[in-house]
Design a protein around this motif. Structure first.
Motif, PDB file in Angstrom:
ATOM      1  N   PRO A 114       0.828  -1.210   0.000  1.00 49.47           N
ATOM      2  CA  PRO A 114       0.000   0.000   0.000  1.00 49.47           C
ATOM      3  C   PRO A 114       0.863   1.260   0.000  1.00 49.47           C
ATOM      4  CG  PRO A 114       0.130  -0.884   2.212  1.00 49.47           C
ATOM      5  CD  PRO A 114       0.839  -1.866   1.310  1.00 49.47           C
ATOM      6  N   PRO A 115       0.247   2.412  -0.263  1.00 52.61           N
ATOM      7  CA  PRO A 115       0.986   3.673  -0.178  1.00 52.61           C
ATOM      8  C   PRO A 115       1.335   3.991   1.273  1.00 52.61           C
ATOM      9  CG  PRO A 115      -1.341   4.109  -0.541  1.00 52.61           C
ATOM     10  CD  PRO A 115      -1.154   2.616  -0.629  1.00 52.61           C
ATOM     11  N   PRO A 116       2.231   4.944   1.473  1.00 49.68           N
ATOM     12  CA  PRO A 116       2.576   5.334   2.848  1.00 49.68           C
ATOM     13  C   PRO A 116       1.345   5.808   3.618  1.00 49.68           C
ATOM     14  CG  PRO A 116       4.072   6.347   1.284  1.00 49.68           C
ATOM     15  CD  PRO A 116       2.978   5.700   0.484  1.00 49.68           C
ATOM     16  N   ALA A 117       1.296   5.442   4.891  1.00 48.45           N
ATOM     17  CA  ALA A 117       0.176   5.853   5.740  1.00 48.45           C
ATOM     18  C   ALA A 117       0.249   7.345   6.025  1.00 48.45           C
ATOM     19  CB  ALA A 117       0.209   5.070   7.050  1.00 48.45           C
ATOM     20  N   ALA A 118      -0.907   7.978   6.078  1.00 50.75           N
ATOM     21  CA  ALA A 118      -0.983   9.402   6.410  1.00 50.75           C
ATOM     22  C   ALA A 118      -0.246   9.655   7.718  1.00 50.75           C
ATOM     23  CB  ALA A 118      -2.433   9.842   6.515  1.00 50.75           C
ATOM     24  N   GLY A 119       0.598  10.691   7.714  1.00 55.12           N
ATOM     25  CA  GLY A 119       1.341  11.048   8.908  1.00 55.12           C
ATOM     26  C   GLY A 119       2.656  10.313   9.095  1.00 55.12           C
TER      27      GLY A 119
ATOM     28  N   ALA B  80       6.535   8.956   8.196  1.00 57.67           N
ATOM     29  CA  ALA B  80       7.725   9.677   7.738  1.00 57.67           C
ATOM     30  C   ALA B  80       7.774   9.728   6.207  1.00 57.67           C
ATOM     31  CB  ALA B  80       8.983   9.020   8.293  1.00 57.67           C
ATOM     32  N   GLU B  81       7.449   8.611   5.547  1.00 59.96           N
ATOM     33  CA  GLU B  81       7.478   8.592   4.074  1.00 59.96           C
ATOM     34  C   GLU B  81       6.392   9.500   3.500  1.00 59.96           C
ATOM     35  OE1 GLU B  81       7.739   5.529   0.278  1.00 59.96           O
ATOM     36  OE2 GLU B  81       7.151   4.726   2.221  1.00 59.96           O
ATOM     37  N   PHE B  82       5.221   9.498   4.106  1.00 54.15           N
ATOM     38  CA  PHE B  82       4.126  10.376   3.675  1.00 54.15           C
ATOM     39  C   PHE B  82       4.581  11.831   3.770  1.00 54.15           C
ATOM     40  CE2 PHE B  82       0.387  12.954   4.687  1.00 54.15           C
ATOM     41  CZ  PHE B  82      -0.577  12.501   3.799  1.00 54.15           C
ATOM     42  N   ASN B  83       5.175  12.200   4.901  1.00 58.18           N
ATOM     43  CA  ASN B  83       5.640  13.572   5.096  1.00 58.18           C
ATOM     44  C   ASN B  83       6.781  13.920   4.146  1.00 58.18           C
ATOM     45  OD1 ASN B  83       3.712  13.957   7.092  1.00 58.18           O
ATOM     46  ND2 ASN B  83       5.102  13.352   8.727  1.00 58.18           N
ATOM     47  N   ALA B  84       7.653  12.956   3.878  1.00 58.41           N
ATOM     48  CA  ALA B  84       8.750  13.186   2.928  1.00 58.41           C
ATOM     49  C   ALA B  84       8.213  13.426   1.519  1.00 58.41           C
ATOM     50  CB  ALA B  84       9.718  12.014   2.946  1.00 58.41           C
TER      51      ALA B  84
ATOM     52  N   ASP C 231       4.285   7.358  -5.288  1.00 56.02           N
ATOM     53  CA  ASP C 231       3.469   6.864  -6.404  1.00 56.02           C
ATOM     54  C   ASP C 231       4.370   6.451  -7.565  1.00 56.02           C
ATOM     55  OD1 ASP C 231       1.235   7.783  -4.919  1.00 56.02           O
ATOM     56  OD2 ASP C 231       1.039   9.607  -6.127  1.00 56.02           O
ATOM     57  N   ILE C 232       5.398   7.274  -7.794  1.00 56.27           N
ATOM     58  CA  ILE C 232       6.345   7.021  -8.879  1.00 56.27           C
ATOM     59  C   ILE C 232       7.135   5.742  -8.593  1.00 56.27           C
ATOM     60  CG2 ILE C 232       8.375   7.929 -10.091  1.00 56.27           C
ATOM     61  CD1 ILE C 232       5.580   9.458 -10.519  1.00 56.27           C
ATOM     62  N   GLU C 233       7.636   5.622  -7.377  1.00 54.56           N
ATOM     63  CA  GLU C 233       8.401   4.421  -7.019  1.00 54.56           C
ATOM     64  C   GLU C 233       7.526   3.182  -7.128  1.00 54.56           C
ATOM     65  OE1 GLU C 233      11.697   4.242  -6.794  1.00 54.56           O
ATOM     66  OE2 GLU C 233      11.525   6.355  -7.335  1.00 54.56           O
ATOM     67  N   ALA C 234       6.274   3.285  -6.747  1.00 52.00           N
ATOM     68  CA  ALA C 234       5.365   2.143  -6.862  1.00 52.00           C
ATOM     69  C   ALA C 234       5.126   1.777  -8.328  1.00 52.00           C
ATOM     70  CB  ALA C 234       4.042   2.441  -6.164  1.00 52.00           C
ATOM     71  N   GLY C 235       4.998   2.777  -9.182  1.00 56.43           N
ATOM     72  CA  GLY C 235       4.830   2.512 -10.606  1.00 56.43           C
ATOM     73  C   GLY C 235       6.034   1.808 -11.207  1.00 56.43           C
ATOM     74  N   LYS C 236       7.225   2.245 -10.823  1.00 56.75           N
ATOM     75  CA  LYS C 236       8.444   1.582 -11.299  1.00 56.75           C
ATOM     76  C   LYS C 236       8.501   0.141 -10.777  1.00 56.75           C
ATOM     77  CE  LYS C 236      11.301   5.749 -11.458  1.00 56.75           C
ATOM     78  NZ  LYS C 236      12.531   6.353 -10.875  1.00 56.75           N
ATOM     79  N   HIS C 237       8.149  -0.033  -9.526  1.00 53.06           N
ATOM     80  CA  HIS C 237       8.152  -1.375  -8.927  1.00 53.06           C
ATOM     81  C   HIS C 237       7.182  -2.293  -9.680  1.00 53.06           C
ATOM     82  CE1 HIS C 237       8.092  -4.536  -5.902  1.00 53.06           C
ATOM     83  NE2 HIS C 237       6.789  -4.390  -5.773  1.00 53.06           N
ATOM     84  N   LEU C 238       6.018  -1.782  -9.987  1.00 59.02           N
ATOM     85  CA  LEU C 238       5.041  -2.574 -10.733  1.00 59.02           C
ATOM     86  C   LEU C 238       5.590  -2.958 -12.101  1.00 59.02           C
ATOM     87  CD1 LEU C 238       2.216  -3.811 -10.968  1.00 59.02           C
ATOM     88  CD2 LEU C 238       1.386  -1.553 -11.702  1.00 59.02           C
TER      89      LEU C 238
END
Length: 166
Positions: A7-12, A14-18, A157-164
């Motif tokens: 899943p995407p980073p959870a709201a709040g 560290a990755e979400f904030n980054a 989102d970009i990293e997830a697209g590349k991973h896919l």
């Protein structure tokens, strides 16, 4: 891959904030020329994203056109399933201080369809012309980065697209 996709980073988190820190940094430094380049790739076609480095004559015709259209269609189908599952809003819908410099797509954000398609196109070209792998992957990465620079995708989102695509 689709069944076990993270899943995407959870709201709040560290990755979400980054993600949002990166988006704000790009917003502060992007140029009109960069935004124009990003807008020129708003349609995720082979020609728009990899045409400048294509070993095939552009616009594509015949078998190459049909092949890359099928690759894009397959990528889009997988992305649609994941976007529907994760339902992540685009960055400016979460943080209204972000102002995209390209047209904000209507769909969800995670994973990036542009990043998925660009990476797949680049990987196919790298198999066909291995000596140009670095060039093709760089063009795919640039197409994906334009979505962050433009303010319509989180970096994750970009990293997830590349991973896919990988």
């Amino acid at each position: 891959v689709v069944q076990s996709f993270p899943p995407p980073p959870a709201a709040g988190s560290a990755e979400f904030n980054a993600d949002f820190a990166t988006l704000h940094a790009w917003q502060a430094r992007r140029t009109e020329d960069q935004c124009a380049a990003a807008q020129s790739q708003s349609i995720p076609s082979y020609e728009n994203m990899l045409g400048a480095v294509s070993p095939f004559p552009v616009p594509l015709k015949g078998e190459p056109k049909a092949f890359f259209a099928a690759v894009g269609g397959d990528a889009g189908a997988a992305v649609f399933v994941l976007k529907s599952r994760f339902n992540r809003p685009r960055p400016p819908l979460t943080d209204p201080t972000l102002r995209p410099c390209i047209t904000l797509p209507k769909g969800k954000a995670y994973p990036s369809g542009h990043a998925t398609a660009a990476r797949l196109y680049a990987l196919v070209l790298a198999e066909l012309v291995p000596s140009r792998r670095t060039e093709f992957l760089a063009a795919g990465d640039r197409a994906a980065l334009y979505r962050v620079l433009g303010g319509v995708h989180h970096p994750s989102d970009i990293e997830a697209g590349k991973h896919l695509a990988d």
